[in-house]
Design a protein around this motif. Structure first.
Motif, short mmCIF file in Angstrom:
data_model
loop_
_atom_site.label_atom_id
_atom_site.label_comp_id
_atom_site.label_asym_id
_atom_site.label_seq_id
_atom_site.Cartn_x
_atom_site.Cartn_y
_atom_site.Cartn_z
N LEU A 278 -7.58 -16.35 -2.01
CA LEU A 278 -8.72 -15.56 -3.05
C LEU A 278 -9.16 -14.38 -2.53
N LEU A 319 -13.76 -22.07 -6.22
CA LEU A 319 -13.74 -20.80 -7.14
C LEU A 319 -15.46 -20.54 -7.31
N SER A 339 -11.97 -12.89 -11.98
CA SER A 339 -10.92 -13.34 -12.64
C SER A 339 -9.62 -12.84 -12.29
N ILE A 342 -8.43 -14.46 -9.22
CA ILE A 342 -7.97 -15.86 -9.45
C ILE A 342 -6.49 -15.94 -10.02
N ARG A 343 -6.16 -14.86 -10.74
CA ARG A 343 -5.01 -14.70 -11.43
C ARG A 343 -3.98 -14.34 -10.55
N THR A 345 -4.16 -15.04 -7.34
CA THR A 345 -3.86 -16.32 -6.52
C THR A 345 -2.93 -17.27 -6.91
N THR A 346 -3.07 -17.31 -8.34
CA THR A 346 -2.25 -18.29 -9.26
C THR A 346 -0.82 -17.68 -8.79
N LEU A 403 -5.04 -24.28 -10.49
CA LEU A 403 -5.94 -23.13 -10.33
C LEU A 403 -5.97 -22.25 -11.74
N GLN A 404 -4.77 -22.34 -12.39
CA GLN A 404 -4.43 -21.50 -13.53
C GLN A 404 -5.41 -22.32 -14.76
#
Length: 611
Positions: A278, A319, A339, A342-343, A345-346, A403-404
């Motif tokens: 992240l 998170l 946000s 996070i996307r 990393t996914t 995570l998603q």
């Protein structure tokens, strides 16, 4: 012996090995092929690999040596035609463990099936037995003894390191925010981390990035390298990404090892990996893929694992920690960047271990070139680079899916963001209302001023016409009166011997009050025109000041002027009378000069007869 540079590729029938052995003799090559075991020797180079699939030596193998490049290319047939060998890019995991002459750890894994089948077997068996619960694991509270508390002061990959910072006190403050890692428990580190984040949060910085977000919008549009793969490349999986020569060289330098991690430490290792990725994803996006001198600090500061030696128990904790740190420390502090990270990393986790390993190698390079962030490579990143090569894609896919599906809200960060945004919104609305009110008032004043100026212009023109008529009448009356007075004295016309003399009575007459009121009304009218042009307003004021200066004559000054003027006028009159008697001329007494802008008809005063 020197381990040569190498890489592997494959086709449905053959395994292709490219081994770089410059400055060696072409006649001194030795090969050993036996199932998953492959050995190559060319003095002074030696290479031993544990392959993920079986190969055979049946006469179909082919070898080629390029003397100019020093490149040895070997094509070895697969035992099972069409078999797909996995993990050929994981060069560190392919290197066979060292021989028995190396120092062995006190506890090690025992392999009975051969090197190829032992790679990650124990961990894979644990993975197949049960799946991780990525949520918080609840256990009954149990008070720990002093011995257990001292044993808990561990950190690093899998919480397997301790005593590192005892000999690195000078570099401690530049690496972590923990003052005493050896004597601080995990709970105490977390408490201090939360306090530091709360004190570092700046509402002004957050609101500035919230409303002045032009640069942040540009960062959100940036497409990182892991998101640039084509759909066809995504279907190929591991082959969608490839390592550079520098990355391959670094993989060969890593020491191949096995990690004995229980269930708790293995889950902590996965959560720590997500935390590091992240921070890395944010760092790449904030610099648009161009690392700078701040990149080591950004990655280290945003990761609680690296900065506070934190260990997490759930993905939600990861998170929340990452989100709080993004809004407290870096240059760009915006919730949309959280946000986006996070996307990203996914996407990295979904792309497979090759993509993850490339990210870890990039972090390793950034820390390696920074003093003293290289310590974090020894504590975390190097072990992650070796460990990730030996895990299966199943665990990464499960972590990516979790995570998603995990949502992060502003209220989860406990920084009162919604209250802060609501207060800022109310202030903004009030300012907008005040601006609208001021604009309406300004438009009303403009319209009123325009109507006043039009009516005032007509009144001024009429006043001027009246004043001009009055002036004309006054001049006519003055001339007639003068003629009668001259005729009474038996005079005729004006001659050179009888020049015109000023009228002392007219000069000494008191100042009328009407012009003063007209002046004040003109000034007040000029002041009541806020929307009039600046030039006309200034002109009116200057005329008013000049008129006031001319009209400010006191009674004393008028009396003195009358006394001073009466004597010469009387003498002149006597001379004129005598001259008139002799010559028969008429004496004309002219009026004093008047102001053309203010002409007021006054009562005519009879001429005083001088004897």
């Amino acid at each position: 012996m020197i381990t040569p540079a190498f890489d592997l590729s494959q086709d449905p029938e053959y395994l292709i090995l490219n081994i770089r052995v410059p400055y060696t003799r072409t006649s001194e090559f030795d090969l050993y092929i036996d199932g998953t075991d492959f050995k190559f020797y060319a003095k002074p180079y030696f290479l031993r690999l544990c392959l993920p699939g079986r190969i055979v030596e049946d006469g179909r193998e082919r070898a080629k040596f390029d003397i100019d490049k020093g490149l040895f290319t070997l094509r070895v047939p697969k035992e099972t035609s069409g078999e797909q060998f996995e993990g050929l890019q994981m060069l560190t995991s392919l290197l066979a463990p060292k021989g028995s002459r190396s120092a062995k750890p006190l506890v090690e894994e025992l392999n009975t099936e051969g090197c190829g089948e032992s790679t990650g077997d124990n961990e894979d068996e644990d993975e197949e037995e049960e799946d991780f619960d990525w949520q918080v694991e609840q256990e009954a509270y149990r008070e720990s003894s002093e011995e257990e508390l001292r044993a808990m002061q561990t950190y690093g990959f899998g919480n397997q390191r301790s005593g590192v910072f005892v000999r690195l006190q000078e570099e401690l403050s530049d690496v972590t925010d923990v003052q005493n890692p050896e004597g601080t428990t995990a709970a105490e580190r977390r408490r201090r981390r939360l306090e530091a984040e709360t004190s570092a949060f700046s509402p002004d910085h957050y609101l500035a990035d919230l409303y002045e977000d032009d640069e942040i919008k540009g960062l959100l549009k940036f497409i990182p390298w892991w998101a640039k793969t084509t759909p066809s490349a995504e279907q190929e999986g591991e082959s969608a990404f490839s390592f550079t020569e520098d990355e391959k060289e670094q993989l060969r330098k890593f020491t191949n090892r096995s990690y004995l991690l229980d269930k708790t430490r293995r889950r902590q290792a996965w959560l720590g990996l997500a935390d590091v990725l992240l921070a890395y994803a944010y760092g790449v996006r904030s610099t648009e893929g161009e690392h700078n001198v701040e990149s080591p600090w950004t990655i280290r500061k945003l990761s609680g694992t690296l900065c506070w030696l934190e260990t997490y128990s759930s993905l939600k904790d990861v998170l929340v920690s990452f989100g709080r740190r993004v809004l407290c420390y870096p240059l760009y502090r915006h919730f949309d960047l959280i946000s986006a990270a996070i996307r990203d990393t996914t996407k990295i986790l979904q792309s497979g271990k090759t993509c993850i390993l490339k990210c870890l190698l990039d972090i390793h390079k950034v820390f390696r070139e920074n003093e003293p962030a290289y310590i974090l490579n020894d504590l975390y990143i190097t072990d992650y680079c070796v460990w990730i090569q030996r895990v299966r894609t199943k665990r990464m896919t499960a972590l990516a899916a979790t995570l998603q599906n995990t949502s992060l809200l502003k209220t989860d960060l406990e920084l009162e963001l919604e209250e802060l945004e609501e207060a800022a919104r109310m202030v903004t609305e009030e300012e907008e209302e005040e601006e609208e009110t001021g604009a309406l008032a300004s438009r009303g004043d403009d319209s009123g001023a325009s109507s006043d100026s039009s009516s005032g212009g007509g009144g001024t023109s009429s006043d001027e016409s009246e004043e001009s008529e009055t002036e004309g009448q006054g001049c006519t009356s003055s001339n007639e009166g003068g003629g009668e007075r001259g005729g009474g004295r038996g005079g005729g016309g004006v001659s050179k011997d009888n020049p015109l003399q000023p009228d002392p009575s007219s000069a000494a007459s008191p100042i009328p009050q009407k012009p003063t009121s007209s002046l004040s009304s003109a000034e007040s009218k000029a002041n009541t025109l806020p929307s009039a042009s600046l030039g006309s307003k200034q002109l009116i004021q200057e005329l008013g000041e000049r008129m006031a200066e001319e009209l400010k004559i006191s009674k004393d000054s008028g009396y003195k002027s009358e006394r001073s003027r009466s004597q010469p006028v009387a003498a002149a009159t006597t001379e004129g009378t005598s001259g008139g008697r002799s010559s028969g001329g008429t004496l004309l007494e002219p009026r004093p000069p008047t102001n053309p802008l203010l002409i007021v008809r006054t009562q005519e005063e009879p001429l005083t007869k001088l004897t």
